[in-house]
Design an enzyme around this catalytic site. Sequence first.
Site, PDB file in Angstrom:
ATOM      1  N   GLY A 106       0.840  -1.194   0.000  1.00  0.00           N
ATOM      2  CA  GLY A 106       0.000   0.000   0.000  1.00  0.00           C
ATOM      3  C   GLY A 106       0.871   1.239   0.000  1.00  0.00           C
ATOM      4  N   GLN A 112       3.060  10.048   1.245  1.00  0.00           N
ATOM      5  CA  GLN A 112       4.357   9.347   1.255  1.00  0.00           C
ATOM      6  C   GLN A 112       5.204   9.668   0.024  1.00  0.00           C
ATOM      7  OE1 GLN A 112       2.513   5.300   2.243  1.00  0.00           O
ATOM      8  NE2 GLN A 112       4.475   5.226   3.302  1.00  0.00           N
ATOM      9  N   CYS A 163       6.515   0.127   7.569  1.00  0.00           N
ATOM     10  CA  CYS A 163       6.053   1.245   6.743  1.00  0.00           C
ATOM     11  C   CYS A 163       7.187   1.649   5.810  1.00  0.00           C
ATOM     12  CB  CYS A 163       5.662   2.422   7.646  1.00  0.00           C
ATOM     13  SG  CYS A 163       5.087   3.862   6.733  1.00  0.00           S
ATOM     14  N   LEU A 164       6.848   1.891   4.556  1.00  0.00           N
ATOM     15  CA  LEU A 164       7.875   2.288   3.590  1.00  0.00           C
ATOM     16  C   LEU A 164       8.523   3.617   3.988  1.00  0.00           C
ATOM     17  CD1 LEU A 164       6.012   1.326   0.292  1.00  0.00           C
ATOM     18  CD2 LEU A 164       7.954   0.131   1.322  1.00  0.00           C
ATOM     19  N   HIS A 224      -4.002   1.470   8.040  1.00  0.00           N
ATOM     20  CA  HIS A 224      -2.655   2.047   8.041  1.00  0.00           C
ATOM     21  C   HIS A 224      -2.560   3.179   7.000  1.00  0.00           C
ATOM     22  CE1 HIS A 224       1.918   1.460   8.134  1.00  0.00           C
ATOM     23  NE2 HIS A 224       1.733   2.202   7.063  1.00  0.00           N
ATOM     24  N   GLU A 225      -3.082   2.920   5.794  1.00  0.00           N
ATOM     25  CA  GLU A 225      -2.955   3.917   4.712  1.00  0.00           C
ATOM     26  C   GLU A 225      -3.841   5.135   4.972  1.00  0.00           C
ATOM     27  OE1 GLU A 225      -0.531   3.580   2.864  1.00  0.00           O
ATOM     28  OE2 GLU A 225      -0.160   1.442   3.119  1.00  0.00           O
ATOM     29  N   HIS A 275      -2.304   7.558   7.216  1.00  0.00           N
ATOM     30  CA  HIS A 275      -1.317   8.440   6.573  1.00  0.00           C
ATOM     31  C   HIS A 275      -1.972   9.748   6.105  1.00  0.00           C
ATOM     32  CE1 HIS A 275       2.560   6.434   6.355  1.00  0.00           C
ATOM     33  NE2 HIS A 275       2.032   5.320   5.897  1.00  0.00           N
TER      34      HIS A 275
END
Length: 183
Positions: free
Chosen positions: A46, A51, A102-103, A144-145, A148
């Site tokens: 995702g 991000q 997380c990226l 999670h997304e 963000h």
Amino acid sequence: MAILDIKVIDEPVLRRKAKKVVKVTPELRQLIDDMIETMRDAPGVGLAAPQVGVSERVIVVEYAEDEDEEEGAPPPKKKLYTLINPEIIWASEDMVDGTEGCLSIPGWLGDVSRHDAIAVKALNRSGQKVKINAEGWLARIFQHEIDHLDGVLYIDRLVSPDTLRRVQPGQEEVEEAKAEKIG
Ligand code: ZN
């Protein structure tokens, strides 16, 4: 299509509340295509627009739901979701702990409690209204997304700070079989 730079933890854009999308424009679709390419390249399951430095309410998710695997069955097929202005309209009372990465926080994992099931409404990439019911890992990824988009990172929601642990960047999945780099 282009692979975009993924912003990491100290970038202020990750802490900003992202703006609602007013109109689905060709530019927005270009951003979505680039986000999909960036997510696949990372790789992650995702990615949220902040991000990649864009403070707008857009997420992409690509995930194959776990099914009971039969011997010799083909691997589960990945499904791609593009959600514009996603909103959680229902969440189960049941919460479940799971390990997230997380990226934007490379090299770390931590345990987070999430709703086991949710319903999300959003617009798809054509600007049409959609409603998605998700449970388990897919529900976790969406939570999670969507976090963000409100400037919230998983490290803000740890079940305990002790669960935060360092792993070799890129080795998150090896270290923790179920800990996918969610995005
Ligand atoms: Zn993330």
